[in-house]
Design a protein around this motif. Structure first.
Motif, mmCIF file in Angstrom:
data_model
loop_
_atom_site.group_PDB
_atom_site.id
_atom_site.type_symbol
_atom_site.label_atom_id
_atom_site.label_comp_id
_atom_site.label_asym_id
_atom_site.label_seq_id
_atom_site.Cartn_x
_atom_site.Cartn_y
_atom_site.Cartn_z
ATOM 1 N N LEU A 186 3.592 -0.713 3.797
ATOM 2 C CA LEU A 186 2.858 0.414 3.782
ATOM 3 C C LEU A 186 3.747 1.707 3.657
ATOM 4 O O LEU A 186 4.571 1.948 4.625
ATOM 5 C CB LEU A 186 2.032 0.834 4.985
ATOM 6 N N LEU A 187 4.199 2.388 2.526
ATOM 7 C CA LEU A 187 4.987 3.206 2.036
ATOM 8 C C LEU A 187 4.216 4.696 2.236
ATOM 9 O O LEU A 187 3.446 4.890 1.647
ATOM 10 C CB LEU A 187 5.370 3.165 0.623
ATOM 11 N N ASP A 188 4.652 5.444 3.279
ATOM 12 C CA ASP A 188 3.959 6.458 3.693
ATOM 13 C C ASP A 188 4.511 7.759 3.070
ATOM 14 O O ASP A 188 5.736 8.073 3.501
ATOM 15 C CB ASP A 188 4.178 6.482 5.439
ATOM 16 N N ARG A 237 -1.110 4.202 11.084
ATOM 17 C CA ARG A 237 -0.938 3.519 12.518
ATOM 18 C C ARG A 237 -2.253 2.446 12.486
ATOM 19 O O ARG A 237 -2.108 1.304 13.009
ATOM 20 C CB ARG A 237 -1.072 4.452 13.801
ATOM 21 N N MET A 238 -3.390 2.995 12.018
ATOM 22 C CA MET A 238 -4.699 1.935 11.817
ATOM 23 C C MET A 238 -4.223 1.139 11.096
ATOM 24 O O MET A 238 -4.724 -0.249 11.163
ATOM 25 C CB MET A 238 -5.891 2.840 11.916
ATOM 26 N N ILE A 239 -3.825 1.284 9.739
ATOM 27 C CA ILE A 239 -3.587 0.335 8.787
ATOM 28 C C ILE A 239 -2.701 -0.706 9.297
ATOM 29 O O ILE A 239 -2.791 -2.029 9.230
ATOM 30 C CB ILE A 239 -3.302 0.986 7.420
ATOM 31 N N VAL A 240 -1.522 -0.145 10.068
ATOM 32 C CA VAL A 240 -0.490 -1.211 10.478
ATOM 33 C C VAL A 240 -1.266 -2.147 11.284
ATOM 34 O O VAL A 240 -0.853 -3.363 11.650
ATOM 35 C CB VAL A 240 0.689 -0.328 10.852
ATOM 36 N N GLU A 241 -1.685 -1.610 12.189
ATOM 37 C CA GLU A 241 -2.314 -2.415 13.560
ATOM 38 C C GLU A 241 -3.282 -3.410 12.931
ATOM 39 O O GLU A 241 -3.528 -4.569 13.495
ATOM 40 C CB GLU A 241 -3.022 -1.294 14.350
ATOM 41 N N LYS A 242 -4.119 -3.051 11.984
ATOM 42 C CA LYS A 242 -5.157 -3.917 11.550
ATOM 43 C C LYS A 242 -4.688 -5.144 10.642
ATOM 44 O O LYS A 242 -5.037 -6.269 10.553
ATOM 45 C CB LYS A 242 -6.124 -2.928 10.587
ATOM 46 N N TYR A 243 -3.832 -4.641 9.724
ATOM 47 C CA TYR A 243 -3.172 -5.489 8.731
ATOM 48 C C TYR A 243 -1.671 -6.012 8.932
ATOM 49 O O TYR A 243 -1.230 -7.001 7.882
ATOM 50 C CB TYR A 243 -3.300 -4.911 7.132
ATOM 51 N N VAL A 283 0.777 -1.073 0.061
ATOM 52 C CA VAL A 283 0.033 0.027 -0.017
ATOM 53 C C VAL A 283 0.922 1.166 0.100
ATOM 54 O O VAL A 283 1.805 1.256 0.677
ATOM 55 C CB VAL A 283 -0.946 0.269 1.073
ATOM 56 N N MET A 284 0.392 2.292 -0.858
ATOM 57 C CA MET A 284 0.866 3.532 -0.595
ATOM 58 C C MET A 284 -0.148 4.488 -0.296
ATOM 59 O O MET A 284 -1.232 4.347 -0.649
ATOM 60 C CB MET A 284 1.657 4.256 -2.093
ATOM 61 N N ILE A 285 0.435 5.632 0.600
ATOM 62 C CA ILE A 285 -0.504 6.390 1.100
ATOM 63 C C ILE A 285 -0.137 7.788 0.935
ATOM 64 O O ILE A 285 1.142 8.185 1.165
ATOM 65 C CB ILE A 285 -1.207 6.255 2.756
ATOM 66 N N SER A 286 -0.843 8.724 0.532
ATOM 67 C CA SER A 286 -0.401 10.135 0.433
ATOM 68 C C SER A 286 -1.457 11.214 0.934
ATOM 69 O O SER A 286 -2.759 10.766 0.794
ATOM 70 C CB SER A 286 -0.215 10.463 -1.024
ATOM 71 N N HIS A 307 5.293 -0.467 8.228
ATOM 72 C CA HIS A 307 5.387 1.073 7.919
ATOM 73 C C HIS A 307 6.419 1.618 7.578
ATOM 74 O O HIS A 307 7.491 1.515 8.351
ATOM 75 C CB HIS A 307 4.763 1.507 9.181
ATOM 76 N N ILE A 308 6.649 2.176 6.529
ATOM 77 C CA ILE A 308 7.956 2.582 5.917
ATOM 78 C C ILE A 308 7.828 4.166 5.632
ATOM 79 O O ILE A 308 7.091 4.734 4.617
ATOM 80 C CB ILE A 308 8.550 1.984 4.672
#
Length: 267
Positions: free
Chosen positions: A160-162, A95-101, A80-83, A105-106
């Motif tokens: 998860l690329l932040d 934080r929620m995505i990492v906790e759930k899936y 996943v990428m998030i912007s 987190h990068i």
């Protein structure tokens, strides 16, 4: 998301939702959900599970296996990428995505500090530019990200690329190495909301807690007296940061238009 306005109610706040489908070898994933604090609509809940009550917050990422289809082989880890603009709530969503899936987190900022602290070759290169007051070149940042993506924990759990890639050149570097996400999440917040949120936020240097003068004021006068304001949380600097973000975002989004999940955020 952090410090949502207490004035917002479930009866007046529009739903925050989006949908994107990526079809890869042997797997198909559906991104659908709500980033608000209320439960997703009934239709979304049914898509996730017909027997379990939906969680009230976070992104819902069910796979076809969860819906009854037996895959021929195990799915590859989710990517996943998030912007999102400054103060869009991206950190909270990460934080929620990492906790759930369980994704790794990068963040390039975290990576940069770690590489410099460890004295790696990439860290030494980056430090030379930083000590000279220059921006770290795209290629150095990309090398740092690619190195992290090759680590065993990332290969096993997914990533998860932040906030990366931040430029067209960075996006194309990843494309040339066939590094692509399954889903690209873009958080969209009205400029006036972002500016108000930045200009009004305060930091408690003792606890690290973030407050907002209107939306989330401190509990007492003692805390209020010690709050500090970030030097770049002025109206002019926030406007400038938003413009920079928009320019970078507009350059990157076309690369991932087929994977885009655009989420409108209200708070």
């Amino acid at each position: 998301m952090a410090a949502s306005s207490p004035a917002a109610t479930a009866t007046t706040t529009p739903p925050i939702a989006g949908t994107a489908i990526h079809r890869g070898p042997g797997a198909a994933r559906l991104l659908s959900g709500s980033l608000s604090r209320r439960s997703p609509p009934a239709s979304t809940a049914q898509a996730v599970s017909s027997s379990a009550a939906p969680k009230p917050r976070g992104l819902l990422l069910p796979c076809r296996a969860a819906e009854g289809a037996a895959p021929a082989r195990a799915e590859a880890p989710l990517k996943v990428m998030i912007s999102g603009a400054p103060a869009s709530g991206k950190g909270t969503q990460c934080r929620m995505i990492v906790e759930k899936y369980g994704l790794v987190h990068i963040s390039t900022g975290d990576l940069l500090r770690a590489e410099v602290s460890s004295g790696t070759d990439i860290g030494k290169k980056a430090k030379e530019y930083m000590d000279s007051g220059m921006l770290v070149p795209d290629q150095v940042v990309t090398d740092m990200v690619v190195s992290r993506l090759s680590q065993p924990d990332v290969r096993e759990r997914g990533w998860l690329l932040d906030g990366y890639p931040r430029s067209y050149a960075q996006a194309q570097s990843l494309e040339s190495m066939k590094i692509r996400p399954d889903i690209f999440i873009l958080l969209e917040v009205p400029d006036d909301n972002l500016i108000d949120r930045c200009v009004g936020r305060r930091l408690d240097p003792v606890t690290g807690k973030i407050y907002h003068v209107k939306n989330f004021p401190p509990e007492n006068e003692e805390i209020s007296a010690r709050l500090t304001t970030r030097s770049d949380d002025t109206f002019e600097k926030v406007k400038s940061r938003l413009e920079t973000y928009k320019q970078n975002s507009e350059a990157v989004i076309p690369t991932y238009s087929d994977l885009l999940n655009q989420v409108l955020v209200y708070f």
